[in-house]
Design a protein around this motif. Structure first.
Motif, PDB file in Angstrom:
ATOM      1  N   ARG A  23       2.079   9.158   1.385  1.00  0.00           N
ATOM      2  CA  ARG A  23       2.330   8.534   0.297  1.00  0.00           C
ATOM      3  C   ARG A  23       1.961   7.099   0.315  1.00  0.00           C
ATOM      4  O   ARG A  23       1.438   6.276  -0.636  1.00  0.00           O
ATOM      5  N   GLY A  24       2.546   6.581   1.493  1.00  0.00           N
ATOM      6  CA  GLY A  24       2.130   4.978   1.813  1.00  0.00           C
ATOM      7  C   GLY A  24       0.424   4.639   1.840  1.00  0.00           C
ATOM      8  O   GLY A  24       0.160   3.289   1.193  1.00  0.00           O
ATOM      9  N   VAL A  25      -0.156   5.456   2.134  1.00  0.00           N
ATOM     10  CA  VAL A  25      -1.566   5.080   2.193  1.00  0.00           C
ATOM     11  C   VAL A  25      -2.289   5.214   0.693  1.00  0.00           C
ATOM     12  O   VAL A  25      -3.051   4.340   0.387  1.00  0.00           O
ATOM     13  N   HIS A  26      -1.606   6.150  -0.193  1.00  0.00           N
ATOM     14  CA  HIS A  26      -2.000   6.094  -1.332  1.00  0.00           C
ATOM     15  C   HIS A  26      -1.463   4.790  -2.149  1.00  0.00           C
ATOM     16  O   HIS A  26      -2.215   4.230  -2.907  1.00  0.00           O
ATOM     17  N   HIS A  33      -5.451  -2.771  -2.007  1.00  0.00           N
ATOM     18  CA  HIS A  33      -5.465  -2.784  -0.428  1.00  0.00           C
ATOM     19  C   HIS A  33      -6.072  -1.802   0.252  1.00  0.00           C
ATOM     20  O   HIS A  33      -5.467  -1.391   1.224  1.00  0.00           O
ATOM     21  N   HIS A  34      -7.400  -1.699   0.162  1.00  0.00           N
ATOM     22  CA  HIS A  34      -8.283  -0.715   0.598  1.00  0.00           C
ATOM     23  C   HIS A  34      -8.053  -0.638   2.487  1.00  0.00           C
ATOM     24  O   HIS A  34      -8.282   0.323   3.053  1.00  0.00           O
ATOM     25  N   ARG A  35      -8.515  -1.760   2.852  1.00  0.00           N
ATOM     26  CA  ARG A  35      -8.711  -2.013   4.106  1.00  0.00           C
ATOM     27  C   ARG A  35      -7.165  -1.737   5.109  1.00  0.00           C
ATOM     28  O   ARG A  35      -7.139  -0.938   5.943  1.00  0.00           O
ATOM     29  N   GLU A  36      -6.137  -2.026   4.408  1.00  0.00           N
ATOM     30  CA  GLU A  36      -4.890  -1.836   4.798  1.00  0.00           C
ATOM     31  C   GLU A  36      -4.658  -0.383   4.719  1.00  0.00           C
ATOM     32  O   GLU A  36      -4.064   0.236   5.535  1.00  0.00           O
ATOM     33  N   ALA A  37      -4.943   0.350   3.682  1.00  0.00           N
ATOM     34  CA  ALA A  37      -4.921   1.785   3.598  1.00  0.00           C
ATOM     35  C   ALA A  37      -5.553   2.574   4.584  1.00  0.00           C
ATOM     36  O   ALA A  37      -5.012   3.184   5.013  1.00  0.00           O
ATOM     37  N   LEU A  38      -6.803   2.051   5.035  1.00  0.00           N
ATOM     38  CA  LEU A  38      -7.506   2.723   6.203  1.00  0.00           C
ATOM     39  C   LEU A  38      -6.657   2.511   7.524  1.00  0.00           C
ATOM     40  O   LEU A  38      -6.690   3.502   8.449  1.00  0.00           O
ATOM     41  N   ARG A  39      -6.203   1.130   7.840  1.00  0.00           N
ATOM     42  CA  ARG A  39      -5.185   1.193   8.896  1.00  0.00           C
ATOM     43  C   ARG A  39      -4.076   2.229   8.885  1.00  0.00           C
ATOM     44  O   ARG A  39      -3.780   2.653   9.797  1.00  0.00           O
ATOM     45  N   LEU A  40      -3.533   2.071   7.908  1.00  0.00           N
ATOM     46  CA  LEU A  40      -2.199   3.153   7.657  1.00  0.00           C
ATOM     47  C   LEU A  40      -2.553   4.429   7.639  1.00  0.00           C
ATOM     48  O   LEU A  40      -1.799   5.219   8.338  1.00  0.00           O
ATOM     49  N   ALA A  41      -3.722   4.877   7.317  1.00  0.00           N
ATOM     50  CA  ALA A  41      -4.188   6.182   7.488  1.00  0.00           C
ATOM     51  C   ALA A  41      -4.554   6.755   8.832  1.00  0.00           C
ATOM     52  O   ALA A  41      -4.049   7.721   9.174  1.00  0.00           O
ATOM     53  N   ASP A  42      -4.878   5.618   9.669  1.00  0.00           N
ATOM     54  CA  ASP A  42      -4.996   5.892  10.992  1.00  0.00           C
ATOM     55  C   ASP A  42      -3.507   6.309  11.653  1.00  0.00           C
ATOM     56  O   ASP A  42      -3.446   7.481  12.547  1.00  0.00           O
TER      57      ASP A  42
END
Length: 517
Positions: A23-26, A33-42
């Motif tokens: 959910r944090g990625v969402h 904050h899309h680039r941060e979302a990608l980092r968190l998704a990793d």
């Protein structure tokens, strides 16, 4: 076996205790904050892989898809959308399947595959018609349908989705905020397109509605980049140029440096609109060119090209610029008329989708348990008759279920069966099946070897033990006895059942609340 006597530090739910990772990625991508979302998704997908938590992995993948979409990396997002739509098909809540279908539709449409996209959009809208409307899942799916409709220039459908979601989403601030941003951006785009086709009064209404939504939104969320960018554009297009420039001055350079292309493009467009309103045509041209360089989708470029052509005709009047503007307006009018064709195509696709859905529902009802929604004895027999290598069968009994009914009531007993069914189904991947084939007797057909099946079964057993059954009846305690076996070549369905059943009764003889495999 060691009894569990202490409370867990976090609540247990059927989806696992790590769901907040996904959910944090969402949260990041909903706030721009899309680039941060990608980092968190990793990070979330790596943790989910270690834990074997498929639900968290799916939530994180979905958040990654939205971030990729926002960053214009459409082909990468499409791969995930296909994956999620396939996983949701025929499993889990119907609203979740509708959401996955709508997300896939949006990406296909944005990539120019309009016919395919409208097919999936029709399936999503048909599925929502048969979905309970009181959950956040439903309204999340509704927002995805609105996004797909906007991608297809079906603004009326997008607006209808946003209106339906507005009141219900008030129960959750995150969903409400995301829904408001979606609605405001759609209204801005709709207004700009209406301006292009000469419907100025209608455009003005949409633009002012957008500004009103964004002004209220910004009072609660002043630091959201997308909110600032959208409001700047809305203010510029409704004649409030000075206010728009203040937002641009504060936001544009930081967002460009952060690589947030979508928001930066909107701010360049706002800057150009404000400068034109103030008479600085050369500055407006510079900003529109900058916006065009950041445009990644055909619809975005069309809006900016029209702004550039209109500005050129004003700066250097003459036959060349007039001809160029006339040609572009003809193209714009043609594309606007195509909306009618798409509405008709969607209606036709919707009729086909409704027929497919009706057939699927009829087949599902015949093979499902009325109380729990799991597969029934018919499903159980079908799965036993179609076994393949690598199938594990786990038989599950609710311990002393008759005592639960006698002590607490049959209503409480039904509640226990429903909760156990939800926990079992949440541990099934695509192609795996949870079945209720008797009163308190359940079965799981998993694609797993005996080691993996044991891990899954033990996790289910622990979730049931630690579940807060006091919410259903004070003092209630529920445990499961489980037996597992794996299909091997040469076995019949009866052989596999007998082996798992033998293990189940061994679990009961050894004291219940355990798995024997």
């Amino acid at each position: 076996m060691v009894a569990v006597t202490s409370r867990l530090p976090v609540p247990v739910d059927p989806y696992g205790v790590f769901t907040d990772l996904g959910r944090g990625v969402h949260d990041r991508t909903m706030n721009g904050h899309h680039r941060e979302a990608l980092r968190l998704a990793d990070e979330a997908e790596a943790v989910a892989a270690i834990l074997g938590d498929r639900q968290v992995a799916m939530v994180a993948r979905q958040g990654r898809m939205y971030a990729l979409l926002a960053l214009g990396r459409l082909n990468e997002a499409l791969v995930i959308a296909h994956e999620l739509a396939e996983r949701r098909q025929g499993t889990g809540p119907r609203a979740s399947a509708a959401k996955a279908q709508a997300d896939l539709a949006e990406l296909l449409i944005r990539l120019g595959r309009v016919d395919e996209g409208l097919h999936w959009l029709a399936r999503a809208t048909a599925a929502l018609e048969t979905t309970p409307r009181g959950s956040l899942r439903y309204f999340s799916a509704l927002c995805s349908v609105g996004d797909a409709a906007q991608a297809a220039d079906l603004y009326e459908l997008a607006d209808d989705c946003a209106r339906q979601a507005a009141d219900a989403l008030a129960v959750d601030d995150l969903f409400r905020s995301a829904g408001q941003l979606q609605h405001a951006e759609m209204l801005l785009e709709w207004g700009l397109r209406l301006e292009q086709v000469g419907r100025a009064d209608e455009a003005w209404l949409r633009l002012n509605r957008s500004v009103a939504i964004l002004t209220a939104y910004r009072q609660r969320h002043p630091d959201t980049p997308l909110g600032a960018a959208l409001l700047a554009l809305g203010l510029a297009r409704t004649g409030r140029a000075r206010e728009a420039l203040e937002l641009v001055d504060r936001s544009l350079l930081p967002l460009r440096e952060a690589g947030q292309i979508h928001e930066a493009r909107l701010l360049h467009l706002a800057h150009g609109s404000a400068l034109r309103h103030l008479g600085d045509l050369a500055g407006a041209h510079r900003e529109f060119v900058a916006a065009e360089q950041l445009a990644e989708q055909t619809g975005q470029r069309l809006i900016i090209h029209h702004e550039l052509a209109t500005l050129a005709a004003a700066r250097t009047p003459g036959e060349a610029t007039t001809t160029m503007l006339a040609a572009l307006q003809q193209q714009v009018s043609h594309l606007w008329r195509q909306r009618l064709d798409r509405r008709l195509m969607l209606q036709q696709a919707r009729r086909r989708a409704e027929l497919e859905l009706a057939r699927e529902m009829a087949e599902g009802v015949a093979a499902s348990d009325a109380l729990t929604g799991l597969g029934n004895r018919r499903t159980f027999d079908q799965r036993l008759g179609a076994l393949r290598h690598g199938t594990a069968l786990i038989l599950v009994d609710v311990d002393r279920f008759k005592t639960i009914n006698d002590t607490y009531s049959h209503g409480v007993g039904d509640g226990v069966l429903t909760a156990v069914a939800e926990i079992l189904s949440s541990h099934c991947r695509r192609g795996e099946t949870a079945v209720r084939f008797g009163g308190d007797e359940f079965a799981l057909f998993l694609h797993a070897d005996l080691t993996a099946a044991t891990v899954i079964a033990q996790r289910i057993r622990r979730v049931v033990v630690r579940w807060n059954w006091n919410d259903l009846a004070p003092g209630l305690r529920v445990t499961l006895s489980m037996g597992a076996a794996v299909y091997t070549e040469g076995m019949t369905g009866a052989d596999l059942f007998d082996r798992a059943d033998h293990q189940l009764y061994a679990a009961k003889r050894q004291g219940r609340d355990r798995l024997v495999a």
